[in-house]
Design an enzyme around this catalytic site. Structure first.
Site, PDB file in Angstrom:
ATOM      1  N   LYS A  14     -13.500  31.015 -12.311  1.00 36.55           N
ATOM      2  CA  LYS A  14     -14.339  30.453 -13.387  1.00 36.55           C
ATOM      3  C   LYS A  14     -13.515  29.544 -14.303  1.00 36.55           C
ATOM      4  O   LYS A  14     -13.908  28.424 -14.599  1.00 36.55           O
ATOM      5  CB  LYS A  14     -14.978  31.590 -14.221  1.00 36.55           C
ATOM      6  N   ARG A  89     -22.171  38.703 -19.918  1.00 37.48           N
ATOM      7  CA  ARG A  89     -21.807  39.692 -18.906  1.00 37.48           C
ATOM      8  C   ARG A  89     -22.792  40.849 -18.883  1.00 37.48           C
ATOM      9  O   ARG A  89     -22.712  41.705 -18.017  1.00 37.48           O
ATOM     10  CB  ARG A  89     -20.424  40.252 -19.215  1.00 37.48           C
ATOM     11  N   ARG A 128      -1.887  35.408  -9.820  1.00 37.61           N
ATOM     12  CA  ARG A 128      -2.118  34.503 -10.971  1.00 37.61           C
ATOM     13  C   ARG A 128      -0.939  34.562 -11.945  1.00 37.61           C
ATOM     14  O   ARG A 128      -0.408  35.618 -12.245  1.00 37.61           O
ATOM     15  CB  ARG A 128      -3.393  34.918 -11.704  1.00 37.61           C
ATOM     16  N   ARG A 161      -0.912  38.301 -16.505  1.00 38.40           N
ATOM     17  CA  ARG A 161      -1.799  38.955 -17.468  1.00 38.40           C
ATOM     18  C   ARG A 161      -1.720  40.468 -17.317  1.00 38.40           C
ATOM     19  O   ARG A 161      -1.643  40.974 -16.199  1.00 38.40           O
ATOM     20  CB  ARG A 161      -3.245  38.492 -17.230  1.00 38.40           C
ATOM     21  N   ARG A 172     -11.880  46.297 -12.865  1.00 41.14           N
ATOM     22  CA  ARG A 172     -12.640  45.102 -13.290  1.00 41.14           C
ATOM     23  C   ARG A 172     -13.652  44.699 -12.215  1.00 41.14           C
ATOM     24  O   ARG A 172     -14.777  44.318 -12.531  1.00 41.14           O
ATOM     25  CB  ARG A 172     -11.677  43.938 -13.572  1.00 41.14           C
TER      26      ARG A 172
HETATM   27  P1  AP5 Z   1      -9.161  31.968 -12.555  1.00 39.50           P
HETATM   28  O1  AP5 Z   1      -9.736  30.616 -12.653  1.00 39.50           O
HETATM   29  O2  AP5 Z   1      -8.203  32.407 -13.606  1.00 39.50           O
HETATM   30  O3  AP5 Z   1     -10.324  33.054 -12.330  1.00 39.50           O
HETATM   31  P2  AP5 Z   1     -11.438  33.611 -13.324  1.00 39.50           P
HETATM   32  O4  AP5 Z   1     -12.708  33.735 -12.572  1.00 39.50           O
HETATM   33  O5  AP5 Z   1     -11.450  32.813 -14.582  1.00 39.50           O
HETATM   34  O6  AP5 Z   1     -10.825  35.058 -13.501  1.00 39.50           O
HETATM   35  P3  AP5 Z   1     -10.633  35.972 -14.766  1.00 39.50           P
HETATM   36  O7  AP5 Z   1      -9.747  37.096 -14.287  1.00 39.50           O
HETATM   37  O8  AP5 Z   1     -10.141  35.212 -15.959  1.00 39.50           O
HETATM   38  O9  AP5 Z   1     -12.049  36.494 -14.990  1.00 39.50           O
HETATM   39  P4  AP5 Z   1     -12.491  37.741 -15.753  1.00 39.50           P
HETATM   40  O10 AP5 Z   1     -13.951  37.535 -15.821  1.00 39.50           O
HETATM   41  O11 AP5 Z   1     -12.054  39.052 -15.221  1.00 39.50           O
HETATM   42  O12 AP5 Z   1     -11.634  37.646 -17.081  1.00 39.50           O
HETATM   43  P5  AP5 Z   1     -11.953  37.179 -18.552  1.00 39.50           P
HETATM   44  O13 AP5 Z   1     -10.778  36.477 -19.054  1.00 39.50           O
HETATM   45  O14 AP5 Z   1     -13.302  36.534 -18.656  1.00 39.50           O
HETATM   46  O15 AP5 Z   1      -8.457  32.069 -11.105  1.00 39.50           O
HETATM   47  C1  AP5 Z   1      -7.799  33.256 -10.693  1.00 39.50           C
HETATM   48  C2  AP5 Z   1      -6.551  32.874  -9.869  1.00 39.50           C
HETATM   49  O16 AP5 Z   1      -6.974  32.238  -8.673  1.00 39.50           O
HETATM   50  C3  AP5 Z   1      -5.606  31.889 -10.548  1.00 39.50           C
HETATM   51  O17 AP5 Z   1      -4.301  32.201 -10.188  1.00 39.50           O
HETATM   52  C4  AP5 Z   1      -6.008  30.516  -9.969  1.00 39.50           C
HETATM   53  O18 AP5 Z   1      -4.911  29.627  -9.944  1.00 39.50           O
HETATM   54  C5  AP5 Z   1      -6.427  30.922  -8.558  1.00 39.50           C
HETATM   55  N1  AP5 Z   1      -7.516  30.087  -8.041  1.00 39.50           N
HETATM   56  C6  AP5 Z   1      -8.629  29.693  -8.697  1.00 39.50           C
HETATM   57  N2  AP5 Z   1      -9.429  28.968  -7.911  1.00 39.50           N
HETATM   58  C7  AP5 Z   1      -8.808  28.916  -6.705  1.00 39.50           C
HETATM   59  C8  AP5 Z   1      -9.144  28.316  -5.462  1.00 39.50           C
HETATM   60  N3  AP5 Z   1     -10.280  27.620  -5.282  1.00 39.50           N
HETATM   61  N4  AP5 Z   1      -8.287  28.455  -4.434  1.00 39.50           N
HETATM   62  C9  AP5 Z   1      -7.159  29.151  -4.584  1.00 39.50           C
HETATM   63  N5  AP5 Z   1      -6.770  29.760  -5.727  1.00 39.50           N
HETATM   64  C10 AP5 Z   1      -7.595  29.641  -6.787  1.00 39.50           C
HETATM   65  O19 AP5 Z   1     -12.124  38.613 -19.266  1.00 39.50           O
HETATM   66  C11 AP5 Z   1     -11.015  39.463 -19.436  1.00 39.50           C
HETATM   67  C12 AP5 Z   1     -11.498  40.733 -20.158  1.00 39.50           C
HETATM   68  O20 AP5 Z   1     -12.009  40.381 -21.457  1.00 39.50           O
HETATM   69  C13 AP5 Z   1     -12.643  41.485 -19.477  1.00 39.50           C
HETATM   70  O21 AP5 Z   1     -12.146  42.409 -18.493  1.00 39.50           O
HETATM   71  C14 AP5 Z   1     -13.287  42.187 -20.669  1.00 39.50           C
HETATM   72  O22 AP5 Z   1     -12.521  43.306 -21.059  1.00 39.50           O
HETATM   73  C15 AP5 Z   1     -13.185  41.142 -21.765  1.00 39.50           C
HETATM   74  N6  AP5 Z   1     -14.350  40.235 -21.819  1.00 39.50           N
HETATM   75  C16 AP5 Z   1     -14.331  38.881 -21.633  1.00 39.50           C
HETATM   76  N7  AP5 Z   1     -15.564  38.378 -21.785  1.00 39.50           N
HETATM   77  C17 AP5 Z   1     -16.382  39.441 -22.048  1.00 39.50           C
HETATM   78  C18 AP5 Z   1     -17.769  39.547 -22.282  1.00 39.50           C
HETATM   79  N8  AP5 Z   1     -18.598  38.473 -22.276  1.00 39.50           N
HETATM   80  N9  AP5 Z   1     -18.274  40.787 -22.509  1.00 39.50           N
HETATM   81  C19 AP5 Z   1     -17.485  41.888 -22.544  1.00 39.50           C
HETATM   82  N10 AP5 Z   1     -16.140  41.840 -22.333  1.00 39.50           N
HETATM   83  C20 AP5 Z   1     -15.601  40.624 -22.091  1.00 39.50           C
END
Ligand code: AP5
Length: 220
Positions: A14, A89, A128, A161, A172
């Site tokens: 994302k 979410r 990552r 991270r 997760r």
């Molecule tokens: P990346 O782009 O970083 O993936 P992402 O989908 O953004 O993954 P996240 O882990 O950030 O998502 P998440 O939803 O768990 O975390 P968030 O920060 O929102 O890519 C991942 C890796 O793959 C990278 O190394 C990248 O280089 C590689 N990659 C990407 N695309 C690729 C491709 N096409 N080919 C090859 N490699 C690729 O949330 C974290 C925490 O915050 C949650 O667990 C929760 O506790 C809290 N939180 C956040 N938002 C909320 C909410 N709305 N409600 C409640 N809690 C929340």
């Protein structure tokens, strides 16, 4: 005020896809994960409240998320086009987003569900690395920095991270599975959901989504 949503499991890409869309269009990127990590880093009360949930891979309570997103939207322009990443979410968060957008004459226009097989998600998360200074995201094999451990953009150090450890990653992914079906149903009923095979190269997925956006890409 209109919006698109990038919906997908942890590691679906994302944040990575959002960077490409942001570079090509006028969408304003809002990531609740980035906002929470910034609040934790700055030691703000909201960060202290969120930290324990994030470290376990659990969702932060809706009231905390709704507060930070509402504040963020109130700071922005009322004719802006937002791109949400990691939000909503839960259906509670989705209702709140609908209400805020409606109060500005807008709505959620498109919800892109990034579909990626589980083994690829685990590989992406375990490899990552993120820049401590500027937040740029790399992958040790798929999207490596030119010099290992050093950010290409600002030369800052790269780190893993704290929620990318194996145990937290598995939790997760479970949390995502449990929470998402109701959101998918919600946006399917509204005819806003678009499924994307996001297991491909990031450039391919970015181009596919950009070609479908209602707000056209800027000329290069
Ligand atoms: P990346 O782009 O970083 O993936 P992402 O989908 O953004 O993954 P996240 O882990 O950030 O998502 P998440 O939803 O768990 O975390 P968030 O920060 O929102 O890519 C991942 C890796 O793959 C990278 O190394 C990248 O280089 C590689 N990659 C990407 N695309 C690729 C491709 N096409 N080919 C090859 N490699 C690729 O949330 C974290 C925490 O915050 C949650 O667990 C929760 O506790 C809290 N939180 C956040 N938002 C909320 C909410 N709305 N409600 C409640 N809690 C929340």
């Amino acid at each position: 005020m209109k919006a698109i949503i990038l919906l997908g499991a942890p590691g679906a890409g994302k944040g990575t896809i959002a960077e490409g869309i942001k570079a090509a269009t006028d969408y304003v990127h809002v990531s609740t994960g980035d906002m929470l990590r910034a609040a934790v880093k700055a030691g703000r009360p909201v960060g202290l409240e969120a930290k324990a949930f994030m470290e376990k891979g659990e969702l932060v309570p809706d009231n905390v998320i709704i507060k930070i997103v509402t504040e963020r939207l109130e700071e922005g322009k009322s004719d802006a086009h937002y791109m949400f990443d990691g939000f909503p979410r839960t259906t509670e968060q989705a209702y709140m987003l609908d209400d805020v957008l409606k109060s500005h004459g807008g709505r959620v226009e498109q919800v892109f569900l990034l579909d990626v097989p589980r083994e690829i998600l685990v590989d992406r998360l375990s490899g990552r690395r993120v820049c401590k200074n500027c937040g740029a995201v790399y992958h040790i094999r798929n999207i490596p920095s030119k010099v290992a451990g050093v950010c290409d953009l600002c030369k800052g150090p790269l780190y893993q991270r704290s929620d990318d450890t194996e145990e937290t990653v598995l939790n997760r992914l479970e949390v995502f599975k449990k929470q998402t079906q109701s959101l998918i149903n919600y946006y399917e009923k509204k005819k806003a959901l678009i499924r994307i095979d996001a297991g491909k190269k990031k450039e391919t997925t970015q181009a596919e989504i950009v070609s479908m956006l209602k707000v056209p890409a800027r000329s290069p």
